[in-house]
Design an enzyme around this catalytic site. Structure first.
Site, mmCIF file in Angstrom:
data_model
loop_
_atom_site.group_PDB
_atom_site.id
_atom_site.type_symbol
_atom_site.label_atom_id
_atom_site.label_comp_id
_atom_site.label_asym_id
_atom_site.label_seq_id
_atom_site.Cartn_x
_atom_site.Cartn_y
_atom_site.Cartn_z
ATOM 1 N N VAL A 185 0.781 -1.187 0.060
ATOM 2 C CA VAL A 185 -0.125 -0.011 -0.055
ATOM 3 C C VAL A 185 0.897 1.228 0.039
ATOM 4 O O VAL A 185 0.453 2.163 -0.723
ATOM 5 C CB VAL A 185 -0.871 0.094 1.271
ATOM 6 N N GLU B 20 -7.717 1.858 1.597
ATOM 7 C CA GLU B 20 -7.253 1.394 0.282
ATOM 8 C C GLU B 20 -8.086 0.238 -0.447
ATOM 9 O O GLU B 20 -8.412 -0.615 0.461
ATOM 10 C CB GLU B 20 -5.803 1.201 0.121
ATOM 11 N N PHE B 21 -8.318 0.171 -1.655
ATOM 12 C CA PHE B 21 -9.034 -0.947 -2.233
ATOM 13 C C PHE B 21 -8.052 -1.633 -3.432
ATOM 14 O O PHE B 21 -8.773 -1.904 -4.509
ATOM 15 C CB PHE B 21 -10.496 -0.352 -2.760
ATOM 16 N N ARG C 193 -5.729 -4.198 -5.485
ATOM 17 C CA ARG C 193 -5.520 -5.665 -5.540
ATOM 18 C C ARG C 193 -3.998 -5.802 -5.671
ATOM 19 O O ARG C 193 -3.419 -5.080 -6.624
ATOM 20 C CB ARG C 193 -6.551 -6.344 -6.706
ATOM 21 N N PHE D 136 -15.379 -11.576 -9.549
ATOM 22 C CA PHE D 136 -15.113 -12.242 -8.464
ATOM 23 C C PHE D 136 -15.949 -13.559 -8.243
ATOM 24 O O PHE D 136 -16.809 -14.119 -7.171
ATOM 25 C CB PHE D 136 -15.178 -11.572 -7.026
ATOM 26 N N ALA E 186 -14.774 -19.582 -9.757
ATOM 27 C CA ALA E 186 -14.529 -20.730 -8.685
ATOM 28 C C ALA E 186 -13.154 -21.304 -8.859
ATOM 29 O O ALA E 186 -12.473 -21.257 -9.613
ATOM 30 C CB ALA E 186 -15.631 -21.926 -9.047
ATOM 31 N N CYS F 164 -5.133 -10.255 2.740
ATOM 32 C CA CYS F 164 -6.224 -9.622 3.066
ATOM 33 C C CYS F 164 -7.447 -10.375 3.331
ATOM 34 O O CYS F 164 -8.214 -10.236 4.533
ATOM 35 C CB CYS F 164 -6.576 -8.530 1.748
ATOM 36 N N ARG G 215 1.580 -15.218 0.970
ATOM 37 C CA ARG G 215 0.999 -14.979 2.260
ATOM 38 C C ARG G 215 -0.581 -15.666 2.250
ATOM 39 O O ARG G 215 -1.266 -15.367 1.330
ATOM 40 C CB ARG G 215 0.977 -13.480 3.000
HETATM 41 C C1 UGA Z 1 -8.143 -7.707 -2.092
HETATM 42 C C2 UGA Z 1 -9.380 -6.874 -2.645
HETATM 43 O O1 UGA Z 1 -9.530 -7.323 -3.958
HETATM 44 C C3 UGA Z 1 -8.769 -5.348 -2.756
HETATM 45 O O2 UGA Z 1 -9.879 -4.782 -2.981
HETATM 46 C C4 UGA Z 1 -8.169 -5.069 -1.169
HETATM 47 O O3 UGA Z 1 -7.776 -3.505 -1.363
HETATM 48 C C5 UGA Z 1 -7.025 -5.837 -0.814
HETATM 49 O O4 UGA Z 1 -7.877 -7.202 -0.783
HETATM 50 C C6 UGA Z 1 -6.726 -5.419 0.497
HETATM 51 O O5 UGA Z 1 -7.639 -5.596 1.352
HETATM 52 O O6 UGA Z 1 -5.530 -4.901 0.712
HETATM 53 P P1 UGA Z 1 -5.962 -8.979 -2.953
HETATM 54 O O7 UGA Z 1 -5.753 -9.721 -1.669
HETATM 55 O O8 UGA Z 1 -4.737 -8.252 -3.685
HETATM 56 O O9 UGA Z 1 -7.123 -7.884 -3.050
HETATM 57 O O10 UGA Z 1 -6.506 -10.138 -3.903
HETATM 58 P P2 UGA Z 1 -7.767 -10.564 -4.887
HETATM 59 O O11 UGA Z 1 -7.559 -10.329 -6.310
HETATM 60 O O12 UGA Z 1 -8.921 -9.863 -4.274
HETATM 61 O O13 UGA Z 1 -8.082 -12.136 -4.467
HETATM 62 C C7 UGA Z 1 -7.926 -12.652 -3.411
HETATM 63 C C8 UGA Z 1 -8.065 -14.067 -3.502
HETATM 64 O O14 UGA Z 1 -9.248 -14.617 -4.001
HETATM 65 C C9 UGA Z 1 -6.995 -14.779 -4.208
HETATM 66 O O15 UGA Z 1 -6.523 -15.865 -3.656
HETATM 67 C C10 UGA Z 1 -7.794 -14.774 -5.546
HETATM 68 O O16 UGA Z 1 -7.097 -16.247 -6.315
HETATM 69 C C11 UGA Z 1 -8.990 -15.525 -5.089
HETATM 70 N N1 UGA Z 1 -10.210 -15.493 -5.988
HETATM 71 C C12 UGA Z 1 -10.551 -14.154 -6.543
HETATM 72 C C13 UGA Z 1 -11.222 -16.332 -6.558
HETATM 73 O O17 UGA Z 1 -10.717 -17.518 -6.078
HETATM 74 N N2 UGA Z 1 -11.821 -16.183 -7.337
HETATM 75 C C14 UGA Z 1 -12.113 -14.953 -7.903
HETATM 76 O O18 UGA Z 1 -13.163 -15.039 -8.630
HETATM 77 C C15 UGA Z 1 -11.226 -13.749 -7.496
#
Ligand code: UGA
Length: 456
Positions: free
Chosen positions: A11, A151-152, A154, A249, A252, A260, A328
């Site tokens: 971040v 923050e949001f 990814r 999102f 599957a 996060c 992580r």
């Molecule tokens: C997530 C949020 O998407 C962000 O908006 C937020 O800012 C961030 O956490 C945070 O709190 O700092 P991030 O952890 O980088 O972001 O990753 P994501 O892209 O959200 O994916 C999270 C997990 O879900 C991963 O393991 C991914 O493989 C999994 N996932 C994601 C799925 O299994 N299916 C999906 O359709 C999407």
């Protein structure tokens, strides 16, 4: 504007780079001297597409600098951003020790007027407490306001997300501080949600928990699809075209991981339990996420009749998702541990996460390979655990020649089922009846299907 950003993790470093790219004068601060030296030389401590170029460009333009001294960093700043980590503590809630330490030091060194902006993810009520910590530690007369600005971003897309956010959330009780935040963000032309501290803090947790719920929902749907013969990819597409649902999102897989979602869902659940409220839906979201990886491992165990000892697997993907070197709370790493606990030897490859994975997994029963084909060579099955694009374009002829057994376990629905099956592979994935599941269905009842938690 003159800004100070404390913490140079995902971040803070992205924030500092982009704030400076918007024309602000930014100092990034971190207590890790080695990290600061590396960043000054343009070596990024994390893999984040586009970040290195931005940092180098803005250091050269004299808009961005780095220091280990918070006193120097905040001296001229109008706003000080706290971007330090808030990992999960043993009790499930967020460990805020780094936030309190920075707040204390800010208080000790405060003079004039500054806005203190909390970007780290923190439980409801933290921003109010920060005010007290700063005030209690002030050594001279000064004025300050606090702003909650979650923050949001990814990981893997954070440069893109920060430059083009869906919204910016700022929570404060000070009109002066909100005015400064408006000056920083309004050029983006995106909605700015101005609210109280508590609502701002809750928006962050609610957003992550909702996205995690979407993933657990689609993973449960995948289970039903597998049993009933529907195809989860088609079902998700059909659902996602409804603008009230949206397509994102709904992939599957083996469950969500990362630094996060698991910690934020657990922290929100803990917050609600602390308020004597049982957040039943969230409990389900966590349970489904746990069982999803076991469901996947079980397919492997059942295919090999419960006998993984002496088997070698080619594993593609260790990062918690694509486009990052972060492992992580990676579900892939968890699965590698589970398979090792069941006696398997694994040849692994990830485009970015090898170094980090090695630190956590060590060398026992694992060979770290230089590329995807080396990982597959001579193994009993191919297992895909991270949604890296480069794994979706595997040369199936090469894979067939490399594998001892023509079997693929695809935990991310990356491969084209028809192509894989017509190339002669027994294919297992998530949420579809495939040649693999049909084969298991034909087996007599009582075939071993071992579920093991916490393998190592
Ligand atoms: C997530 C949020 O998407 C962000 O908006 C937020 O800012 C961030 O956490 C945070 O709190 O700092 P991030 O952890 O980088 O972001 O990753 P994501 O892209 O959200 O994916 C999270 C997990 O879900 C991963 O393991 C991914 O493989 C999994 N996932 C994601 C799925 O299994 N299916 C999906 O359709 C999407």
């Amino acid at each position: 504007m003159k800004l100070c950003v404390v913490g140079t993790g995902y971040v803070g470093l992205v924030g500092a780079a982009i704030f400076s790219d918007w024309g602000n004068q930014v100092v990034g601060v971190d207590i890790d001297a080695e990290k600061i030296e590396r960043i000054k030389k343009g070596e990024m401590p994390i893999y984040e597409p586009g970040l290195s170029d931005l940092v180098v460009k803005n250091i050269s333009a004299n808009r961005l600098s780095f220091t280990t001294s918070l006193v120097d960093g905040m001296k001229e700043a109008e706003a000080v951003f706290i971007c330090v980590g808030t990992p999960q503590s043993e009790t499930g809630d967020a460990d805020l020790s780094a936030v309190w330490e920075v707040a204390k030091q800010i208080g000790e060194n405060l003079f004039g007027y500054k806005v203190i902006v909390l970007k780290s993810t923190v439980p409801v009520g933290t921003n109010e407490k920060i005010k007290n910590v700063i005030r209690e530690n002030m050594k001279m007369s000064a004025e300050f306001d606090v702003v909650s600005n979650p923050e949001f971003l990814r990981e893997g897309y954070s440069v893109e997300d920060m430059q083009n956010p869906d919204r910016t959330v700022v929570g404060s009780d000070s009109e002066k501080a909100l005015g400064i935040m408006r000056r920083l963000y309004e050029h983006l032309g995106k909605p700015i949600v101005e609210c109280d501290f508590r609502s701002s803090e809750m928006i962050k947790y609610a957003s992550n928990a909702f996205l995690a719920s979407k993933i657990s929902f689609i993973n449960e749907m995948a289970q039903i699809c597998e049993k009933s013969g529907a195809d989860i990819t088609v079902v998700a597409k059909g659902m996602g075209l409804d603008s009230r649902i949206g397509p994102k999102f709904l992939n599957a897989g083996i469950g969500y991981g990362g630094s996060c979602f698991p910690k934020d869902v657990a922290a929100l659940y803990k917050t609600s339990s602390d308020q004597a409220y049982d957040f039943k839906l969230l409990r389900g979201v966590m349970e489904v996420n746990e069982s999803q990886k076991e469901h996947f491992v079980n397919k492997i165990v059942r295919y090999f009749d419960g006998a993984l000892s002496g088997k070698t697997f080619g594993v593609l993907g260790l990062a918690f998702k694509n486009n990052t070197d972060d492992i992580r709370d990676s579900v892939g790493v968890e699965i590698v541990k589970m398979l090792r606990g069941l006696g398997a030897y694994q040849k692994v490859f990830d485009p970015q996460a090898m170094y980090n994975a090695k630190k956590v997994l060590g060398e026992v029963s694992i060979k770290y390979c230089l590329d995807k084909y080396e990982a597959i060579e001579g193994t009993d099955a191919l297992i895909i655990l991270t949604e890296w694009q480069e794994f979706s374009t595997l040369d199936l002829d090469k894979v067939r020649m490399s594998l001892k057994n023509q079997v693929i376990f695809d935990g991310r629905i990356l491969l084209d089922r028809k192509k894989v099956e017509s190339a002669g592979f027994t294919y297992f994935t998530i949420g579809k009846k495939t040649s693999g599941t049909e084969l298991l269905d034909r087996r007599p009842a009582g075939t071993p299907g071992v579920i093991l938690r916490n393998g190592n």
